[in-house]
Design an enzyme around this catalytic site. Structure first.
Site, PDB file in Angstrom:
ATOM      1  N   GLN A   1      -9.461  12.617  -2.148  1.00 16.26           N
ATOM      2  CA  GLN A   1      -8.823  13.271  -2.995  1.00 16.26           C
ATOM      3  C   GLN A   1      -9.370  14.722  -3.009  1.00 16.26           C
ATOM      4  OE1 GLN A   1      -7.695  11.149  -6.717  1.00 16.26           O
ATOM      5  NE2 GLN A   1      -8.809   9.655  -6.054  1.00 16.26           N
TER       6      GLN A   1
ATOM      7  N   HIS B   1      -6.660   1.962   1.401  1.00 20.72           N
ATOM      8  CA  HIS B   1      -6.446   2.821   2.601  1.00 20.72           C
ATOM      9  C   HIS B   1      -7.327   3.789   2.763  1.00 20.72           C
ATOM     10  CE1 HIS B   1      -3.068   3.734   5.666  1.00 20.72           C
ATOM     11  NE2 HIS B   1      -3.704   4.991   5.417  1.00 20.72           N
TER      12      HIS B   1
ATOM     13  N   CYS C   1       0.832  -1.195   0.062  1.00 15.96           N
ATOM     14  CA  CYS C   1       0.011  -0.124   0.219  1.00 15.96           C
ATOM     15  C   CYS C   1       0.834   1.533   0.168  1.00 15.96           C
ATOM     16  CB  CYS C   1      -0.890  -0.001   1.362  1.00 15.96           C
ATOM     17  SG  CYS C   1      -1.895   1.431   1.570  1.00 15.96           S
TER      18      CYS C   1
ATOM     19  N   HIS D   1      -8.685   7.168   2.432  1.00 22.51           N
ATOM     20  CA  HIS D   1      -8.127   8.425   1.828  1.00 22.51           C
ATOM     21  C   HIS D   1      -9.401   9.106   1.016  1.00 22.51           C
ATOM     22  CE1 HIS D   1      -7.727   5.964  -1.560  1.00 22.51           C
ATOM     23  NE2 HIS D   1      -7.406   7.060  -2.351  1.00 22.51           N
TER      24      HIS D   1
ATOM     25  N   CYS E   1       0.212   3.852   3.178  1.00 16.90           N
ATOM     26  CA  CYS E   1       0.735   3.351   4.702  1.00 16.90           C
ATOM     27  C   CYS E   1       1.777   4.115   5.002  1.00 16.90           C
ATOM     28  CB  CYS E   1       0.952   1.881   4.912  1.00 16.90           C
ATOM     29  SG  CYS E   1      -0.672   0.993   5.049  1.00 16.90           S
TER      30      CYS E   1
ATOM     31  N   HIS F   1      -4.223   1.422   8.134  1.00 14.04           N
ATOM     32  CA  HIS F   1      -4.751   0.826   6.842  1.00 14.04           C
ATOM     33  C   HIS F   1      -6.207   0.369   6.907  1.00 14.04           C
ATOM     34  CE1 HIS F   1      -4.134  -1.076   2.684  1.00 14.04           C
ATOM     35  NE2 HIS F   1      -5.024  -2.098   3.285  1.00 14.04           N
TER      36      HIS F   1
ATOM     37  N   ASN G   1     -13.689   8.173  -2.715  1.00 18.38           N
ATOM     38  CA  ASN G   1     -14.261   6.980  -3.337  1.00 18.38           C
ATOM     39  C   ASN G   1     -14.038   5.799  -2.284  1.00 18.38           C
ATOM     40  OD1 ASN G   1     -15.335   8.219  -5.460  1.00 18.38           O
ATOM     41  ND2 ASN G   1     -13.228   8.146  -6.409  1.00 18.38           N
TER      42      ASN G   1
END
Length: 346
Positions: free
Chosen positions: A168, A164, A66, A166, A69, A113, A153
């Site tokens: 944008q 993970h 990932c 997150h 991480c 994660h 998303n």
């Protein structure tokens, strides 16, 4: 603020002050050269971003690989620090930038994660809000940026390529068509009726009550009457504010608390957790700011335990959504799931 090995910016936001995040990026990376283009569609009066270089971006890596991480034990991901709270950095495979203009950033909500946004503690929610507000302000100041779009998303079923936790941020060199159309509707309402279209909608949903999922003193979450998606919730401040920066301290706390609770309810709709898209709707940088009314929205394309809604001919070709779930039923189901902080509407 620091720099990654290829020159991209990285900014750490911490729950508490005084933490040292000045860790160099040990990788050897070429400088990014985004080749995106923005092309105009004169038939639909809309813009299309062409970003063919993104075909090589990281796609569904294993937990050990990932890139979001922390870089522990010799790891060489995108974040050099051995731990972090919230971090924002320029996307290595951006949809915008270069000839297209604009900019794309990634915002990681936690170093864990396996965490969920809906389960983040209050201190972390405050840090995420600070990061979103800071990045909106900074990206709005860039030359040519017209709209700052914050989104998440979550889940492979909705198209997320990294698992993970997150989101944008896209700093568009144009105002996307959906928002532009909404603001045109708001301006027509203002000329015809006076006042704010969105404030009027919030008041109508509060009176109807049947689609309200939960609320606080300053915020309200409801399924819209004409919901397009099987499960869709909009979270609005009751006060008319154009963007995140216009919120006062108490409004920020209540907005993030209610938003996280909505996401937690979405996580518990089905087993396994359904995919979702969440995003912030706020005012454009330079136009129609008085018509805009901040909201946070979340929807899932999952319509039943084992069924996804696909955008087939009516949606994709004709642009006319067909929803398989009655909005009032969706609101009732989300209310019945309960929450931990906001008041359910009964």
């Amino acid at each position: 603020m620091g720099r990654l090995a290829d020159g991209r910016e990285i900014i750490y936001f911490d729950d508490v002050p005084g933490l040292d995040r000045s860790v160099p990026d040990p990788r050897s990376l070429p400088r990014p050269e985004p080749r995106s283009e923005v092309r105009y569609d004169p038939v639909l009066d809309d813009w299309v971003v062409i970003a063919a270089h993104r075909q090589i971006r990281t796609h569904l890596p294993t937990r050990e690989e990932c890139p979001l991480c922390p870089s522990r034990g010799g790891g060489t991901g995108e974040i050099p620090a051995a731990d972090y709270h919230v971090v924002a950095f320029e996307n290595r495979f951006p949809s915008l930038g270069g000839p297209a203009g604009g900019r794309c950033e990634v915002v990681c909500f936690t170093s864990d994660h396996h965490a969920r946004f809906g389960a983040l503690p209050a201190a972390r929610l405050d840090t995420v809000m600070r990061a979103w507000t800071d990045r909106t302000r900074a990206l709005s100041a860039l030359p040519g940026v017209e709209y700052v779009f914050i989104f998440e998303n979550q889940g492979a079923g909705i198209g997320a390529t990294l698992q993970h936790p997150h989101g944008q941020i896209y700093a568009y060199p144009f105002v996307p068509a959906t928002l532009a159309r909404a603001l045109e509707s708001a301006e027509r309402f203002r000329r015809r009726e006076g006042g704010c279209l969105f404030c009027s909608m919030v008041a109508a949903e509060e009176r109807a009550a049947v689609r309200v999922v939960a609320e606080t003193e300053r915020m309200i979450a409801f399924v819209p009457e004409a919901a397009r998606w099987p499960f869709e919730v909009h979270v609005y401040p009751r006060r008319h504010v154009p963007d995140l920066e216009a919120l006062d301290e108490r409004e920020r706390v209540e907005l993030m608390m209610l938003y996280a609770e909505v996401l937690d309810r979405f996580d518990r709709l089905f087993d396994p957790r359904p995919p979702y898209v969440a995003h912030v709707v706020q005012a454009p940088v330079r136009r129609s700011r008085e018509q805009a009314h901040l909201s946070l929205r979340v929807f899932t394309s999952q319509r039943a335990e084992d069924k996804l809604k696909f955008l087939a001919a009516s949606e994709s070709a004709a642009g006319a959504f067909i929803n398989d779930v009655l909005p009032e039923d969706a609101a009732r189901r989300l209310r019945d799931l309960g929450g931990t902080g906001a008041r359910p509407r009964v």
